[in-house]
Scaffold this active site. Structure first.
Site, PDB file in Angstrom:
ATOM      1  CG  HIS A 195      -3.564  -0.162  -6.884  1.00 55.24           C
ATOM      2  ND1 HIS A 195      -4.018   0.397  -5.732  1.00 55.24           N
ATOM      3  CD2 HIS A 195      -3.677  -1.512  -6.693  1.00 55.24           C
ATOM      4  CE1 HIS A 195      -4.391  -0.538  -4.875  1.00 55.24           C
ATOM      5  NE2 HIS A 195      -4.185  -1.730  -5.438  1.00 55.24           N
TER       6      HIS A 195
ATOM      7  NE  ARG B  27      -4.318  -1.201   0.155  1.00 59.02           N
ATOM      8  CZ  ARG B  27      -4.566  -2.165  -0.743  1.00 59.02           C
ATOM      9  NH1 ARG B  27      -3.700  -2.428  -1.711  1.00 59.02           N
ATOM     10  NH2 ARG B  27      -5.683  -2.858  -0.703  1.00 59.02           N
TER      11      ARG B  27
HETATM   12  P1  NDP Z   1      -2.126 -11.501   4.530  1.00 58.96           P
HETATM   13  O1  NDP Z   1      -2.972 -10.955   5.600  1.00 58.96           O
HETATM   14  O2  NDP Z   1      -2.348 -12.892   4.043  1.00 58.96           O
HETATM   15  O3  NDP Z   1      -0.579 -11.411   4.959  1.00 58.96           O
HETATM   16  C1  NDP Z   1      -0.064 -10.312   5.639  1.00 58.96           C
HETATM   17  C2  NDP Z   1       1.341 -10.655   6.125  1.00 58.96           C
HETATM   18  O4  NDP Z   1       1.899  -9.481   6.732  1.00 58.96           O
HETATM   19  C3  NDP Z   1       1.346 -11.747   7.191  1.00 58.96           C
HETATM   20  O5  NDP Z   1       2.463 -12.586   7.027  1.00 58.96           O
HETATM   21  C4  NDP Z   1       1.472 -10.954   8.491  1.00 58.96           C
HETATM   22  O6  NDP Z   1       2.109 -11.652   9.550  1.00 58.96           O
HETATM   23  C5  NDP Z   1       2.359  -9.816   8.032  1.00 58.96           C
HETATM   24  N1  NDP Z   1       2.235  -8.668   8.941  1.00 58.96           N
HETATM   25  C6  NDP Z   1       1.135  -7.929   9.216  1.00 58.96           C
HETATM   26  N2  NDP Z   1       1.427  -6.981  10.138  1.00 58.96           N
HETATM   27  C7  NDP Z   1       2.729  -7.136  10.444  1.00 58.96           C
HETATM   28  C8  NDP Z   1       3.601  -6.489  11.331  1.00 58.96           C
HETATM   29  N3  NDP Z   1       3.207  -5.473  12.111  1.00 58.96           N
HETATM   30  N4  NDP Z   1       4.893  -6.924  11.422  1.00 58.96           N
HETATM   31  C9  NDP Z   1       5.301  -7.963  10.661  1.00 58.96           C
HETATM   32  N5  NDP Z   1       4.520  -8.629   9.785  1.00 58.96           N
HETATM   33  C10 NDP Z   1       3.249  -8.223   9.685  1.00 58.96           C
HETATM   34  O7  NDP Z   1      -2.228 -10.477   3.298  1.00 58.96           O
HETATM   35  P2  NDP Z   1      -2.033 -10.787   1.747  1.00 58.96           P
HETATM   36  O8  NDP Z   1      -0.728 -11.465   1.574  1.00 58.96           O
HETATM   37  O9  NDP Z   1      -3.238 -11.423   1.189  1.00 58.96           O
HETATM   38  O10 NDP Z   1      -1.978  -9.287   1.157  1.00 58.96           O
HETATM   39  C11 NDP Z   1      -0.990  -8.359   1.573  1.00 58.96           C
HETATM   40  C12 NDP Z   1      -1.329  -6.972   1.044  1.00 58.96           C
HETATM   41  O11 NDP Z   1      -1.073  -6.872  -0.353  1.00 58.96           O
HETATM   42  C13 NDP Z   1      -2.796  -6.532   1.144  1.00 58.96           C
HETATM   43  O12 NDP Z   1      -3.131  -6.157   2.465  1.00 58.96           O
HETATM   44  C14 NDP Z   1      -2.832  -5.369   0.177  1.00 58.96           C
HETATM   45  O13 NDP Z   1      -2.479  -4.179   0.854  1.00 58.96           O
HETATM   46  C15 NDP Z   1      -1.743  -5.708  -0.841  1.00 58.96           C
HETATM   47  N6  NDP Z   1      -2.318  -5.980  -2.166  1.00 58.96           N
HETATM   48  C16 NDP Z   1      -1.969  -5.174  -3.220  1.00 58.96           C
HETATM   49  C17 NDP Z   1      -2.443  -5.411  -4.485  1.00 58.96           C
HETATM   50  C18 NDP Z   1      -2.013  -4.589  -5.639  1.00 58.96           C
HETATM   51  O14 NDP Z   1      -2.543  -4.759  -6.751  1.00 58.96           O
HETATM   52  N7  NDP Z   1      -1.040  -3.709  -5.482  1.00 58.96           N
HETATM   53  C19 NDP Z   1      -3.380  -6.518  -4.760  1.00 58.96           C
HETATM   54  C20 NDP Z   1      -3.679  -7.312  -3.586  1.00 58.96           C
HETATM   55  C21 NDP Z   1      -3.160  -7.034  -2.334  1.00 58.96           C
HETATM   56  P3  NDP Z   1       1.437 -12.966  10.198  1.00 58.96           P
HETATM   57  O15 NDP Z   1       1.552 -14.033   9.130  1.00 58.96           O
HETATM   58  O16 NDP Z   1       2.282 -13.252  11.365  1.00 58.96           O
HETATM   59  O17 NDP Z   1       0.026 -12.605  10.510  1.00 58.96           O
HETATM   60  C1  OXD Z   2      -6.337  -5.505  -3.201  1.00 59.20           C
HETATM   61  C2  OXD Z   2      -5.904  -4.527  -4.185  1.00 59.20           C
HETATM   62  O1  OXD Z   2      -6.206  -5.248  -2.005  1.00 59.20           O
HETATM   63  O2  OXD Z   2      -6.313  -4.624  -5.362  1.00 59.20           O
HETATM   64  O3  OXD Z   2      -6.818  -6.583  -3.603  1.00 59.20           O
HETATM   65  O4  OXD Z   2      -5.095  -3.649  -3.874  1.00 59.20           O
END
Ligand code: NDP
Ligand code: OXD
Length: 309
Positions: free
Chosen positions: A272, A224
Site C-alpha cells: 500500500h 482498494r
Molecule cells: P475519484 O473519486 O476522483 O474517481 C473515481 C472514479 O471512479 C470516477 O471516474 C468515477 O466515475 C469512477 N467510479 C466510481 N464508482 C463507479 C462505478 N460504480 N462504476 C464506474 N465507475 C465508477 O477518485 P480518485 O481518482 O481520487 O481515487 C480513486 C481511488 O484510488 C481512491 O478511492 C482510493 O481507493 C485509491 N487510492 C489508492 C492509493 C494507494 O496508495 N494505493 C492512494 C490514493 C488513492 P465518475 O467520474 O463518473 O464519478
Molecule cells: C488514499 C490511500 O486513499 O493512501 O489516499 O490509499
C-alpha cells in the site's frame, strides 16, 4: 478550537509541526488522546476506529488524510450530515501515475516472465508490441485515473477508461456504466483499477470480469483490496487466462504472513505504497477547508455521502 488527528502511519511530530504552521490557533490532539470531546471541532484522519467521530458533538467538518474515503463510510456511526472532504492533489496524482507507469511497463515488457527465467538461468527472448499497439484500460477516470491516463498517453499506449458518468478525454477511449463495461474489458490487455471502494465496486474484479479480459491480460490494483476477489484472480492466473498481476492493496492490511498471494510466482506485491499525500500539502488543504467551513462555504473536494466517493 481543537482538531483530532489519526493516521495509520505514526508521524505525530511531523504533523504537529506542519499543522501548527498553517493552523496556529488550533490545538491538535492525536487519537487516542482526545481530552474533552466537546472541544473537538475538526477531524483529520485515516481509518479512525469506528464510533469515535460520532462522539464529538461540536464537530464541524471531517477531512480524509487520503484520496479514498471507504474507511469512513464503513463506520456505521459515521456522521454523514457533516461537511466531509478528501485529498485531491497534483503530487498525490503524480505519485500514483508513477506507480501505474512502472507496473504497466513491467507487464507490457513481460518482466514477471523474465524474473522467473532469470531464476532458472533461461535465455528466451520475447519482444512486446510497440506501446501504441498495447491496450491499457483504467477502471475509474477520476483524479487518479485521468492522471495515469495522461502519462500513459505520453508513452503512446492505447488508453481507454471506464467511469460511472460519460466522459470526453482527448486521446482516451471512454466507456461508462454497466452497459459498456464488457466492451471496455474485451479490448483491455492491461487492466488498472483506480476505482473508489463502494457497494457497487466491491468484488468487481472477480471471475466473471476476468473471463471477459482477453487471454494473457494483466491486472494492476492500486485501488482498494476488496475490489479484487483474490481466489478468482489466482485461479485465473493459474489457468493461464490472466498472465500476471500487481497488487498494492488488500482485504486485510498488512497482508497476513500466511496469505497465499505472497508466494504466487505471477503476483507482485507492494505494501500500500502506490501513492501518498505529503503532510505539508494536506495541512494547507485542511487550513483552507477550515476557513471555508467557518465562512459557511463548502470545503474543496467535498465527498458525496450518497455516492460513497
Ligand atoms: P475519484 O473519486 O476522483 O474517481 C473515481 C472514479 O471512479 C470516477 O471516474 C468515477 O466515475 C469512477 N467510479 C466510481 N464508482 C463507479 C462505478 N460504480 N462504476 C464506474 N465507475 C465508477 O477518485 P480518485 O481518482 O481520487 O481515487 C480513486 C481511488 O484510488 C481512491 O478511492 C482510493 O481507493 C485509491 N487510492 C489508492 C492509493 C494507494 O496508495 N494505493 C492512494 C490514493 C488513492 P465518475 O467520474 O463518473 O464519478
Ligand atoms: C488514499 C490511500 O486513499 O493512501 O489516499 O490509499
Amino acid at each position: 478550537m481543537a482538531l483530532i488527528f489519526h493516521s495509520k502511519i505514526k508521524r505525530d511530530d511531523w504533523w504537529r509541526e506542519v499543522l501548527g504552521k498553517v493552523l496556529p490557533g488550533m490545538e491538535v490532539r492525536f487519537y487516542p488522546e482526545i481530552g474533552n470531546p466537546d472541544d473537538i471541532e475538526y477531524a483529520l484522519c485515516f481509518a479512525m476506529p469506528h464510533g469515535v467521530l460520532s462522539q464529538f458533538k461540536n464537530l464541524k467538518g471531517i477531512f480524509s488524510l487520503g484520496a479514498g474515503v471507504d474507511h469512513f463510510f464503513a463506520d456505521p456511526d459515521f456522521p454523514k450530515h457533516l461537511p466531509f472532504a478528501r485529498v485531491v492533489d497534483d503530487e498525490l496524482t503524480a505519485r500514483m501515475s508513477e506507480y501505474v507507469l512502472q507496473h504497466v511497463l513491467n507487464h507490457h515488457r513481460y518482466q514477471a516472465d523474465f524474473d522467473l527465467q532469470q531464476k532458472d538461468h533461461v535465455w528466451k527472448e520475447r519482444f512486446p508490441p510497440a506501446a501504441r499497439n498495447r491496450k491499457v484500460g483504467i477502471l475509474g477516470l477520476g483524479a487518479l485515473g485521468q492522471g495515469a491516463a495522461e502519462r500513459l498517453k505520453y508513452l503512446e499506449f492505447d488508453v481507454a477508461g471506464w467511469s460511472r458518468s460519460p466522459k470526453e478525454i482527448e486521446g482516451v477511449t471512454c466507456y461508462h456504466g454497466a452497459d459498456q463495461l464488457d466492451e471496455f474489458l474485451a479490448r483491455t490487455e492491461i487492466l488498472v483499477c483506480l476505482l473508489p471502494l463502494t457497494e457497487e465496486t466491491t468484488g468487481i474484479i472477480n471471475k466473471d470480469l476476468l473471463a471477459k479480459l482477453p487471454e494473457g491480460a494483466a491486472v494492476i490494483n492500486p485501488g482498494r483490496g476488496p475490489h479484487v476477489v483474490p481466489e478468482d484472480l489466482m485461479t485465473a492466473i493459474d489457468s493461464g487466462h490472466i498472465s500476471s498481476a500487481t497488487l498494492d492493496v488488500f482485504i486485510q492490511e498488512p497482508l497476513p504472513e500466511n496469505d497465499p498471494l505472497w508466494d504466487h510466482p505471477k503476483i507482485r506485491i507492494t505494501p500500500h505504497v502506490a501513492s501518498v499525500a505529503a503532510p505539508e500539502r494536506v495541512a494547507a488543504l485542511t487550513a483552507e477547508n477550515i476557513k471555508r467551513i467557518e465562512n459557511g462555504e463548502d470545503p474543496l473536494n467535498k465527498v458525496d455521502p450518497e455516492r460513497g466517493y
